[in-house]
Design an enzyme around this catalytic site. Sequence first.
Site, short mmCIF file in Angstrom:
data_model
loop_
_atom_site.label_atom_id
_atom_site.label_comp_id
_atom_site.label_asym_id
_atom_site.label_seq_id
_atom_site.Cartn_x
_atom_site.Cartn_y
_atom_site.Cartn_z
N ASP A 154 -2.74 6.56 -3.28
CA ASP A 154 -1.33 5.78 -2.84
C ASP A 154 -1.02 4.48 -3.85
OD1 ASP A 154 -3.57 4.04 -2.47
OD2 ASP A 154 -2.95 3.33 -0.51
N ASP A 184 -1.24 1.40 -3.89
CA ASP A 184 -2.01 0.23 -4.51
C ASP A 184 -3.30 0.77 -4.93
OD1 ASP A 184 -3.24 0.80 -1.91
OD2 ASP A 184 -3.62 -1.44 -1.64
N SER A 187 0.80 -1.26 0.14
CA SER A 187 -0.04 -0.12 -0.15
C SER A 187 0.98 1.48 0.05
CB SER A 187 -0.97 0.03 1.26
OG SER A 187 -1.80 0.88 1.16
N ASP A 217 -6.05 2.05 -3.51
CA ASP A 217 -7.17 1.89 -2.88
C ASP A 217 -7.49 3.18 -2.04
OD1 ASP A 217 -5.60 1.67 -0.67
OD2 ASP A 217 -6.42 -0.05 -0.02
#
Length: 450
Positions: A243, A245, A101, A247
């Site tokens: 960010d 990833d 992440s 999400d």
Amino acid sequence: MRKLFGTDGIRGVANVHPMTMEIAMQVGRAIAFLVKKENYRHRIVIGKDTRLSGYMIENAIVAGICSMGVDVLLVGPLPTPGIAFITTSMRADAGVVISASHNPFQDNGIKIFFSDGFKLPDAMELKIEDLVLSQRMLALQPLAEEVGRASRIDDAKGRYIVFLKNTFPKKYTLDGFHIVIDCAHGATYGVAPHVFEELGAKVTALGIEPNGQNINAGCGALHPELMAGKVKELGADIGLAFDGDGDRLIVCDEHGVVVDGDHVMAICAKELLAQRKSKKKTLVATVMSNMGLEVAMKKMGGHLVRADVGDRYVVECMRKNGYSFGGEQSGHLVFLEHMTTGDGILAALQILAIMKKRKKTLSELAQVMQSFPQVLKNVRTAKKISVDSIVGFADAVKKYEMQLGDTGRILVRPSGTEPVIRVMVEGLDSAEINDIADELCELIRRVSNS
């Protein structure tokens, strides 16, 4: 007690326990073992962000899954929600995300979605832990002719782009909008620019040159100042920072002022209430969300429910109680009407649709909520400690809570992903809450350093 999984999957420094090739292969075996129920070819989707270690971990997981007689569908670098979408779209038995992440490139992680696109519940994660640590699966491996195969889905990115565009009202376009996006050199780099450009926007894209080591480095949702500065420089209409990833979303208005997740939730909740699309008139946030959001929801005629920190707990609360919208101050926004998890690009499209429909700038829309002063401080600890074990800490918190009264609150919690204790204090007086936070942090440091 959990030994591998934290609040958002397994995470750690790549090539160091638990993020080793050996553990990754065992996790692959465990997932495959758990999804095998009937006599047909099972399939598991695997995607990742842009970290250098992603290839190593991916190959290990693929080996583990195939060794148990289950096939693998590889989608390459794709945002976490995109992997959830492909998992359900392909009717796969599970989806695996290789990402840490917002963490630096040295870290990596493994997150798992079930066939319905939702993250695994705690009980299922504990089953995987047990299988990984017990080595019981070694006796269950199939014969050579029954091992799984790995293949690549070449159009996964295109499918996800089409899905995202379909969540934007067809009667609108983004023609006339100038949007600055920051993809953090992460998983959104090959998706976000196309989505907004194909809907008609002029796009200035930052963070779209991943090299395996620059993900989240001075850019993206953790460093919105880069996006905000570019918005001011170019006179753009809005800035969108994702960010690593994809999400999570942090936005800034046309003046370069960062608008946090609480304000974005308030904007979206107001629109959903107006359209009567907010199930039970309820917004699900977390214990970290500002008290100002609670006040704003009451004024709109809605309700605020708080879940534990982590988008998975927000989603669990939504599903359990039949709510349709929720999120976190940190930028995770979940629209269950469209997606099973937080999706930064999808959330951005919903905000842009509101701006288009209401013919208002983001700064005008953000007036729906006024934040209480809030301070959040992180104390990095040399060893794992519980605040409950700190002599006098509970009494200190109680004293300060009485001092703040009904117009303030204190929240102290350990991070689920790193050796950090977070201290959040909220109230009407900025100086007062800052002093309280400093005092509580100092109590934690004394124990940590002793």
